[in-house]
Design an enzyme around this catalytic site. Structure first.
Site, PDB file in Angstrom:
ATOM      1  CD  GLU A  68      -2.232   1.307  -0.002  1.00 47.66           C
ATOM      2  OE1 GLU A  68      -2.466   3.035  -0.037  1.00 47.66           O
ATOM      3  OE2 GLU A  68      -3.372   0.916   0.050  1.00 47.66           O
ATOM      4  CB  CYS A  84     -15.557   1.784  -7.255  1.00 41.93           C
ATOM      5  SG  CYS A  84     -14.247   2.995  -7.446  1.00 41.93           S
TER       6      CYS A  84
END
Length: 539
Positions: free
Chosen positions: A425, A497
């Site tokens: 990340e 998304c």
């Protein structure tokens, strides 16, 4: 070509496009119409016309209504309003059908996949519910210190907070207080039900803009904020009578991370403090979330994608002023860019540290850090990922764009101490919070690094059995997909998304020899055009 702005005319609406509108035609041009439903006959007013083959319009009168139309549940998002709720005037079933149609169309056109799509409500959230699902909200503050949301494709702040998305209690008292002009306001209701309110200091661009406007707020500041301007870290605030007293000793966030890939930061070319989606820190979808509604404006930064029938993907929708011209768009772009920089944070309510739970595990993270906006989304996606991964003891997994490690924790539980999970990340604060929550899993390695760089360094590593990716709204892209498929995992779980970038990435996997074994789509952002898709790919 004649400029149609402000013109009105009747059109029959066609299918939904990617971005919260329906497609119509008038005098040989395509018209993207908001606030209407397929097959309705409506009178529209053109709101934006830059020339070319299409223009944008609002449905201002419904002449022949769809049977799926209901009284709008959001009073803020109608014609001329905010972009928070694209379909609050449609039944929940109709909203999901519209989203399913868009996902299916994008998959077919971009990836060559023909597939029936069903958009499911989030587990534990009533299928007929219309609001009260959003636990994390990002607001803008206008020149007079009033909190609000951005107008659709505009930098205007609309100080009407009656949108039904936030969970009960989230907006209590927000409209009654005077905030710092030009600031952003993050409101988060965590897993313990505690509300946290954090002000983000005005960016340099926003500050200059506000300083050029006269303030009519008077002398009532009701308090003083103390910040360390050199470090950009959060300090507690001192407030006068009648205000919420922040707790002392709140830790500073400081490192906002990159707004890369796209996301809201998105900038999606334009979702700013508006975005719904997960969603407030503005780094990527995982660090600023998924919906480009007007709740978390300012997250990703990818270019818009336009086409006649697909419309403009939300990943690229330029939110910068519908009729203000190039000057407004430049100012909006500058404001979004400045938003990505580290900013002082002032804790105005709660502790500024939210507590969240998934699968019995507890996380603590900054209120301005990323967590899914929908109160049930993190658990839902975690369950799907765990089910599809199906890992056994001693196996290996990668979790890319891992955030605080929600998926990595489930994978580590499956592989056990004899296996390994490598997670990466780019936001250092998320890695620090995740490492603290996962310290009982020493076989899980969570690193702070850009995914592209991490993959290059692990090109010769032992092949993982499963790879999970949850990239920003712009998707993973060719470089990342190529590196992942070259590593040779048996299964890939990809989350997106944005239907357009999601479809593009699936096409890349197919070209690399993987087939789509399963796909699920979730209505993680009710009443909006946003949808979350999860795909299982097998070699």
């Amino acid at each position: 070509m004649t400029d149609w702005r402000s013109n009105t005319f009747q059109v029959r609406l066609g299918p939904p496009g990617h971005g919260g509108f329906c497609i119509a035609r008038h005098e040989g041009r395509v018209v993207f119409v908001r606030h209407g439903l397929p097959d309705e006959l409506v009178r529209v007013r053109v709101t934006e016309d830059r020339g070319g083959s299409f223009c944008r319009a609002d449905a201002i009168e419904i002449l022949e209504a769809s049977p799926d139309r209901v009284p709008a549940t959001c009073p803020v998002s109608g014609p001329g309003g905010a972009g928070c709720c694209d379909f609050s005037f449609a039944t929940p079933a109709a909203q999901r059908a519209l989203k399913a149609a868009v996902v299916a169309e994008q998959l077919y056109r971009i990836a060559g996949l023909e597939r029936d799509i069903t958009v499911e409500p989030i587990a534990g959230y009533p299928a007929d519910a219309t609001g009260g699902w959003r636990t994390r909200v990002r607001l803008a503050v206008d020149a007079e210190g009033r909190a609000g949301v951005h107008g659709y494709r505009s930098t205007e702040v609309i100080t009407d907070l009656r949108c039904p998305q936030p969970v009960p209690g989230a907006m209590d008292g927000i409209a009654d207080r005077i905030w710092t002009p030009g600031a952003d306001l993050v409101v988060a209701v965590d897993g313990d039900g505690m509300r946290h309110v954090v002000e983000l200091a005005p960016s340099a661009v926003a500050g200059r803009a506000e300083s050029e406007r006269p303030s009519r707020r008077g002398g009532d500041r009701r308090g003083r904020r103390e910040t360390d301007r050199r470090s950009g870290k959060r300090r507690t605030a001192e407030w006068g009578p009648g205000s919420e007293s922040p707790r002392t000793g709140a830790r500073g966030h400081g490192d906002e991370g990159r707004w890369g890939g796209s996301q809201w930061r998105h900038i999606d070319d334009g979702d700013g403090p508006q975005s719904l989606p997960g969603d407030v820190d503005g780094r990527s979808r995982r660090a600023g979330a998924g919906h480009d509604g007007e709740w978390d404006r300012g997250r990703r930064g990818d270019r818009s994608r336009r086409d006649e029938f697909g419309g403009e993907g939300s990943r690229g929708s330029d939110q910068s002023g519908s009729v203000g011209g190039e000057g407004v768009r430049r100012r909006a772009a500058a404001r979004r860019a400045a938003t990505h920089a580290a900013r002082d944070e002032w804790v105005m309510g709660g502790s500024g540290r939210t507590v969240e739970y998934v699968a019995g595990r507890r996380w603590e993270l900054a209120a301005t850090g990323f967590w899914q906006a929908h109160h049930g989304a993190a658990q839902c996606y975690s369950d799907v990922v765990a089910g599809w991964a199906g890992l056994g003891n001693g196996e290996r997994a990668w979790d890319l764009y891992s955030g605080v490690g929600v998926f990595a924790a489930r994978l580590a539980g499956q592989v056990g101490p004899t296996g390994s999970v490598l997670a990466v990340e780019s936001t250092r604060s998320a890695v620090a919070d995740g490492s603290a929550a996962l310290r009982d899993l020493p076989w899980l390695d969570l690193r702070a690094q850009r995914v592209e760089h991490w993959l290059a360094e692990h090109a010769s590593s032992a092949a993982p059995d499963v790879v999970v990716l949850d990239p920003p709204r712009a998707g993973a892209g060719k470089e990342v997909v190529t590196a992942v498929t070259t590593s040779g995992p048996s299964r890939i779980i990809h989350i997106g998304c944005d239907p357009a970038s999601f479809a593009r990435d699936l096409g890349l996997y197919r070209s690399a020899g993987y087939h789509l074994a399963d796909l699920r789509a979730f209505d993680a952002f009710p009443a909006t055009h946003h949808v979350e898709c999860l795909a299982l790919l097998e070699r």
